[in-house]
Design a protein around this motif. Sequence first.
Motif, short mmCIF file in Angstrom:
data_model
loop_
_atom_site.label_atom_id
_atom_site.label_comp_id
_atom_site.label_asym_id
_atom_site.label_seq_id
_atom_site.Cartn_x
_atom_site.Cartn_y
_atom_site.Cartn_z
N ARG A 125 0.34 2.52 3.93
CA ARG A 125 -0.89 1.95 3.37
C ARG A 125 -0.67 0.49 2.95
O ARG A 125 -1.50 -0.37 3.20
N LEU A 128 -0.71 -1.55 6.08
CA LEU A 128 -2.08 -1.70 6.57
C LEU A 128 -2.85 -2.74 5.74
O LEU A 128 -3.58 -3.56 6.29
N LEU A 129 -2.66 -2.69 4.43
CA LEU A 129 -3.32 -3.67 3.56
C LEU A 129 -2.82 -5.09 3.83
O LEU A 129 -3.61 -6.03 3.87
N GLU A 131 -1.38 -6.29 6.62
CA GLU A 131 -1.67 -6.79 7.97
C GLU A 131 -3.15 -6.84 8.31
O GLU A 131 -3.57 -7.66 9.11
N PHE A 132 -3.93 -5.92 7.71
CA PHE A 132 -5.32 -5.79 8.14
C PHE A 132 -6.33 -5.95 7.01
O PHE A 132 -7.51 -5.69 7.20
N ASN A 133 -5.87 -6.32 5.82
CA ASN A 133 -6.72 -6.60 4.67
C ASN A 133 -7.16 -5.32 3.96
O ASN A 133 -6.87 -4.22 4.38
N GLU A 134 -7.87 -5.51 2.85
CA GLU A 134 -8.24 -4.37 2.00
C GLU A 134 -9.21 -3.41 2.67
O GLU A 134 -9.29 -2.25 2.28
N ASP A 135 -9.93 -3.85 3.69
CA ASP A 135 -10.81 -2.94 4.41
C ASP A 135 -10.21 -2.59 5.78
O ASP A 135 -10.89 -2.54 6.79
N TRP A 136 -8.91 -2.31 5.78
CA TRP A 136 -8.18 -1.97 6.99
C TRP A 136 -8.86 -0.84 7.75
O TRP A 136 -8.81 -0.78 8.98
N ASN A 139 -11.17 -2.08 10.37
CA ASN A 139 -10.62 -3.05 11.31
C ASN A 139 -10.17 -2.33 12.59
O ASN A 139 -9.27 -1.48 12.54
N ALA A 142 -6.45 -2.19 13.16
CA ALA A 142 -5.73 -1.16 12.38
C ALA A 142 -5.83 0.18 13.09
O ALA A 142 -4.85 0.95 13.12
#
Length: 184
Positions: A125, A128-129, A131-136, A139, A142
Amino acid sequence: HIQPDLPFRRRLGEPAIPQTHAFLFGSLLRDPLWLRRHLDIEMEPDLIRSAYFEKLYSVRAQAGRFIYELEIHSGTPAGEGSLFRESMHHATGVDYPQERRLMDIPPWFKGATNLSAWNLEAGLRRRLLEEFNEDWFRNPDAGEFLKACWAGGFSEALENVAQKWGSSTREMTPLIEDFHQHLT
């Protein structure tokens, strides 16, 4: 999304890996952004903290069960349940009835699987946060990343998977950091 040409055995593999994915998707129920966007629920910070305290208790109880399991499989006599009661009390601070040892210990060291999966989930997690931001979870990249994780089945060595996801099978650092972040 497992490759269909893999032999059946490679599809089964290490049980902590699919459990990690289950915990990852379960963690969305503690994510205020996901709850707001997908369920139209505004979670108060105290409710999120409460959910993390519940998770912390579950982790500690699983650790107590695992310690008890290690003890009885190492030749320590299980006695009339006092070892179980002591292990659970030490791990949780709760006075468990010693009779629960007969029904509270899952087979095949499932406690170790869950502890590994919780730790792997925290590392995954976090990755994911990062590399792909808080709304992974919204995305598409993701999603592709997760599909790539699933493509090889679950037979890869747990330590290799942990390193890829930013975790460790020897230290519980990602899980501990996750609790610190949400409970302090």
